[in-house]
Design a protein around this motif. Structure first.
Motif, PDB file in Angstrom:
ATOM      1  N   LEU A 291       0.827  -1.209   0.000  1.00  0.00           N
ATOM      2  CA  LEU A 291       0.000   0.000   0.000  1.00  0.00           C
ATOM      3  C   LEU A 291       0.861   1.259   0.000  1.00  0.00           C
ATOM      4  O   LEU A 291       0.484   2.284  -0.575  1.00  0.00           O
ATOM      5  N   LEU A 292       2.018   1.179   0.634  1.00  0.00           N
ATOM      6  CA  LEU A 292       2.941   2.317   0.580  1.00  0.00           C
ATOM      7  C   LEU A 292       3.407   2.563  -0.850  1.00  0.00           C
ATOM      8  O   LEU A 292       3.538   3.707  -1.296  1.00  0.00           O
ATOM      9  N   GLU A 293       3.641   1.475  -1.561  1.00  0.00           N
ATOM     10  CA  GLU A 293       4.052   1.611  -2.954  1.00  0.00           C
ATOM     11  C   GLU A 293       2.909   2.184  -3.800  1.00  0.00           C
ATOM     12  O   GLU A 293       3.127   2.993  -4.707  1.00  0.00           O
ATOM     13  N   LYS A 294       1.700   1.785  -3.501  1.00  0.00           N
ATOM     14  CA  LYS A 294       0.544   2.238  -4.282  1.00  0.00           C
ATOM     15  C   LYS A 294       0.242   3.717  -4.051  1.00  0.00           C
ATOM     16  O   LYS A 294      -0.029   4.463  -5.001  1.00  0.00           O
ATOM     17  N   TYR A 295       0.277   4.141  -2.771  1.00  0.00           N
ATOM     18  CA  TYR A 295      -0.143   5.503  -2.423  1.00  0.00           C
ATOM     19  C   TYR A 295       1.019   6.460  -2.177  1.00  0.00           C
ATOM     20  O   TYR A 295       0.815   7.671  -2.118  1.00  0.00           O
ATOM     21  N   GLY A 296       2.219   5.926  -2.023  1.00  0.00           N
ATOM     22  CA  GLY A 296       3.376   6.777  -1.802  1.00  0.00           C
ATOM     23  C   GLY A 296       3.629   7.114  -0.345  1.00  0.00           C
ATOM     24  O   GLY A 296       4.764   7.386   0.054  1.00  0.00           O
ATOM     25  N   ARG A 297       2.618   7.092   0.463  1.00  0.00           N
ATOM     26  CA  ARG A 297       2.747   7.349   1.902  1.00  0.00           C
ATOM     27  C   ARG A 297       1.462   6.857   2.579  1.00  0.00           C
ATOM     28  O   ARG A 297       0.540   6.383   1.912  1.00  0.00           O
ATOM     29  N   ALA A 298       1.405   7.025   3.887  1.00  0.00           N
ATOM     30  CA  ALA A 298       0.254   6.548   4.652  1.00  0.00           C
ATOM     31  C   ALA A 298      -0.879   7.570   4.572  1.00  0.00           C
ATOM     32  O   ALA A 298      -1.126   8.348   5.502  1.00  0.00           O
ATOM     33  N   THR A 299      -1.579   7.579   3.452  1.00  0.00           N
ATOM     34  CA  THR A 299      -2.705   8.494   3.258  1.00  0.00           C
ATOM     35  C   THR A 299      -3.949   7.927   3.952  1.00  0.00           C
ATOM     36  O   THR A 299      -3.999   6.733   4.295  1.00  0.00           O
ATOM     37  N   PRO A 300      -4.984   8.740   4.138  1.00  0.00           N
ATOM     38  CA  PRO A 300      -6.236   8.202   4.687  1.00  0.00           C
ATOM     39  C   PRO A 300      -6.764   7.033   3.867  1.00  0.00           C
ATOM     40  O   PRO A 300      -7.232   6.032   4.418  1.00  0.00           O
ATOM     41  N   GLU A 301      -6.679   7.168   2.546  1.00  0.00           N
ATOM     42  CA  GLU A 301      -7.172   6.098   1.668  1.00  0.00           C
ATOM     43  C   GLU A 301      -6.380   4.807   1.858  1.00  0.00           C
ATOM     44  O   GLU A 301      -6.958   3.706   1.835  1.00  0.00           O
ATOM     45  N   ALA A 302      -5.064   4.929   2.049  1.00  0.00           N
ATOM     46  CA  ALA A 302      -4.228   3.745   2.240  1.00  0.00           C
ATOM     47  C   ALA A 302      -4.577   3.040   3.545  1.00  0.00           C
ATOM     48  O   ALA A 302      -4.672   1.807   3.601  1.00  0.00           O
ATOM     49  N   LEU A 303      -4.776   3.799   4.603  1.00  0.00           N
ATOM     50  CA  LEU A 303      -5.121   3.220   5.897  1.00  0.00           C
ATOM     51  C   LEU A 303      -6.462   2.486   5.813  1.00  0.00           C
ATOM     52  O   LEU A 303      -6.606   1.357   6.309  1.00  0.00           O
ATOM     53  N   VAL A 304      -7.430   3.099   5.172  1.00  0.00           N
ATOM     54  CA  VAL A 304      -8.749   2.494   5.064  1.00  0.00           C
ATOM     55  C   VAL A 304      -8.711   1.246   4.198  1.00  0.00           C
ATOM     56  O   VAL A 304      -9.312   0.217   4.537  1.00  0.00           O
ATOM     57  N   GLU A 305      -8.004   1.314   3.082  1.00  0.00           N
ATOM     58  CA  GLU A 305      -7.922   0.139   2.206  1.00  0.00           C
ATOM     59  C   GLU A 305      -7.297  -1.037   2.927  1.00  0.00           C
ATOM     60  O   GLU A 305      -7.749  -2.186   2.801  1.00  0.00           O
ATOM     61  N   SER A 306      -6.247  -0.786   3.706  1.00  0.00           N
ATOM     62  CA  SER A 306      -5.597  -1.849   4.458  1.00  0.00           C
ATOM     63  C   SER A 306      -6.571  -2.507   5.424  1.00  0.00           C
ATOM     64  O   SER A 306      -6.686  -3.737   5.490  1.00  0.00           O
ATOM     65  N   ALA A 307      -7.299  -1.678   6.182  1.00  0.00           N
ATOM     66  CA  ALA A 307      -8.213  -2.218   7.178  1.00  0.00           C
ATOM     67  C   ALA A 307      -9.337  -3.028   6.540  1.00  0.00           C
ATOM     68  O   ALA A 307      -9.647  -4.141   6.983  1.00  0.00           O
ATOM     69  N   LEU A 308      -9.934  -2.490   5.509  1.00  0.00           N
ATOM     70  CA  LEU A 308     -11.069  -3.175   4.897  1.00  0.00           C
ATOM     71  C   LEU A 308     -10.654  -4.446   4.164  1.00  0.00           C
ATOM     72  O   LEU A 308     -11.420  -5.423   4.102  1.00  0.00           O
ATOM     73  N   TRP A 309      -9.442  -4.447   3.613  1.00  0.00           N
ATOM     74  CA  TRP A 309      -8.944  -5.666   2.970  1.00  0.00           C
ATOM     75  C   TRP A 309      -8.824  -6.797   3.988  1.00  0.00           C
ATOM     76  O   TRP A 309      -9.282  -7.916   3.748  1.00  0.00           O
ATOM     77  N   GLU A 310      -8.240  -6.505   5.134  1.00  0.00           N
ATOM     78  CA  GLU A 310      -8.081  -7.538   6.157  1.00  0.00           C
ATOM     79  C   GLU A 310      -9.436  -7.991   6.684  1.00  0.00           C
ATOM     80  O   GLU A 310      -9.642  -9.185   6.925  1.00  0.00           O
ATOM     81  N   CYS A 311     -10.359  -7.054   6.858  1.00  0.00           N
ATOM     82  CA  CYS A 311     -11.700  -7.436   7.310  1.00  0.00           C
ATOM     83  C   CYS A 311     -12.363  -8.372   6.310  1.00  0.00           C
ATOM     84  O   CYS A 311     -13.054  -9.328   6.699  1.00  0.00           O
ATOM     85  N   SER A 312     -12.153  -8.104   5.032  1.00  0.00           N
ATOM     86  CA  SER A 312     -12.770  -8.956   4.006  1.00  0.00           C
ATOM     87  C   SER A 312     -12.248 -10.385   4.079  1.00  0.00           C
ATOM     88  O   SER A 312     -12.995 -11.343   3.829  1.00  0.00           O
ATOM     89  N   LEU A 313     -10.969 -10.529   4.430  1.00  0.00           N
ATOM     90  CA  LEU A 313     -10.405 -11.876   4.562  1.00  0.00           C
ATOM     91  C   LEU A 313     -11.062 -12.622   5.718  1.00  0.00           C
ATOM     92  O   LEU A 313     -11.364 -13.814   5.615  1.00  0.00           O
ATOM     93  N   PHE A 314     -11.289 -11.948   6.825  1.00  0.00           N
ATOM     94  CA  PHE A 314     -11.965 -12.579   7.953  1.00  0.00           C
ATOM     95  C   PHE A 314     -13.408 -12.917   7.593  1.00  0.00           C
ATOM     96  O   PHE A 314     -13.917 -13.987   7.964  1.00  0.00           O
TER      97      PHE A 314
END
Length: 426
Positions: free
Chosen positions: A162-185
């Protein structure tokens, strides 16, 4: 004799200002504490002891419980810490508070925490080895034990992809990370989840939670990570939490300070009280002082605060340095004083009940506060079990205006002196 202030009475049907309606979310149970849904916003903190030191950790948990903390988290960075979890999780009922295990790096500690009986587990998907590959196992273990999982995404340990995708820890990057993991559960039928997306910048953090709140119905754990020393961290957390909670976003909070964890609980509690999300305790309304002030407002406010510390009922007290704004504050305050010309007008519920010399202001306020407590059903005399202690803010025991040092009963023990009894020594 009482004197009316000439102010219009507030109608009981007038609405009380409050934050926006709570965001709709699912409810989970962290031990016996509900989080999400219509449950009250809870206050969390984290121990600073080595978790492997069971006695020290349990002692700090007890201190946090006494300060009003409702959920506590313990770090599990090593095998020794993991082995200590059963003793902590099973003995913590001595101070009944759910214990969450905070897991980084090693997925095996997730299973150890669940087996130990922890009330919940926090996982950081950004730094646990091959976390995505272990989600199925973790979901089955947590589901079988009835243990909720917090997906805790931090800006400082965001997934490299996600750092590679967004360049830094943007709000969108943080949200995408969280929701991706939730989807796996969710793929494994596990939805007993709460989420945090923490950042040290309140502006980024606020936007991340706004986006997250609109995208899912998971309960949200608010936090400004690495907020800094007590003063800076309090400001950052107050700004961020206030902005979100006032919009109905947030179900549990943790104030992160470079300070003892009890201080985190105090700040978190005060934030909720200020927003009307928790019943207020003692609230001092005091003026900032100006050229009109005819009394040392700073010292007066400090002494009133100290004298009423741990007061057993919610109380709003106005401490005003002149008669310009003092009477007006009486409309909202339970108790207060407007000072000037060496005297203080004492008012209770908008009525001036007496005028006393400046030297008697604080003790009179405390006396009236005890009377209010008695009227609310508190048996003040029954609490008289400990000796008085001085709370003078200066070594001389005198205020700048010449008033004697206030005294109160230690640990919030209060009493009214019996008729004819001598005054406490000064």
């Amino acid at each position: 004799m009482t004197v009316g202030l000439g102010m219009p009475k507030l109608r009981t049907e007038d609405p009380v200002p409050s934050p926006a309606p709570r965001r709709v979310s699912r409810r989970i149970m962290v031990g016996g504490v509900p989080v999400g849904g219509d449950a009250p916003v809870s206050v969390q903190s984290m121990t600073t002891t080595l978790t492997a030191d069971v006695n020290a950790t349990l002692q700090q948990i007890a201190e946090l419980t006494a300060s009003g903390c409702q959920i506590v988290r313990v770090a599990v960075p090593s095998q020794d810490d993991a082995e200590a979890l059963p003793a902590i999780a099973r003995k913590s009922p001595k101070s009944p508070i759910p214990v969450i295990a905070d897991i980084h790096f090693q997925p095996k500690y997730v299973f150890a925490a669940i087996e130990a009986g922890c009330a919940a587990v926090r996982v950081n998907p950004g730094n646990i080895k091959r976390f995505d590959d272990r989600v199925g196992e973790i979901a089955r273990a947590a589901s079988g034990a009835g243990v909720p999982i917090r997906i805790g995404v931090n800006a400082g340990s965001l997934d490299k992809r996600l750092l590679e995708k967004y360049g830094r820890a943007t709000p969108e990057a943080l949200v995408e990370s969280a929701l991706w993991e939730c989807s796996l559960f969710e793929e494994h039928g596990f939805g007993d989840i709460k989420i945090s997306v923490k950042h040290n910048d309140p502006v980024v953090m606020i936007e991340a939670y706004r986006l997250l709140g609109a995208a899912c119905d998971y309960p949200l754990h608010l936090g400004v990570t690495e907020a800094g020393p007590a003063f800076q961290g309090t400001i950052k957390s107050s700004v961020a939490f206030g902005a979100l909670l006032a919009q109905g976003i947030g179900d549990t909070i943790r104030v992160s300070l470079s300070a003892p964890p009890v201080e985190e609980v105090k700040v978190g509690t005060a934030i909720l009280e200020s927003l009307g999300l928790r019943q207020r305790g003692l609230e001092i309304v005091s003026c900032p002082s100006c050229g009109r002030a005819q009394v040392d407002v700073y010292t007066l406010a400090e002494q009133v605060t100290a004298g009423l510390k741990d007061f057993p009922v919610p109380l709003r007290v106005a401490v005003m340095g002149c008669v310009v704004n003092g009477p007006g504050e009486a409309r909202e305050a339970d108790l207060g004083v407007a000072s000037g010309n060496g005297k203080g007008q004492i008012f209770v519920k908008g009525q001036v009940v007496k005028t006393v010399p400046e030297a008697q202001i604080v003790e009179t306020l405390i006396e009236e506060a005890m009377r209010i407590a008695e009227e609310m059903g508190v048996d003040v005399d029954a609490l008289d079990t400990e000796p008085l202690e001085s709370i003078a803010p200066d070594p001389t025991g005198r205020t700048a205006g010449g008033a004697p040092a206030v005294r109160r009963l230690s640990r919030g023990r209060w009493r009214r002196a019996a008729p004819g009894s001598p005054s406490p020594p000064r």
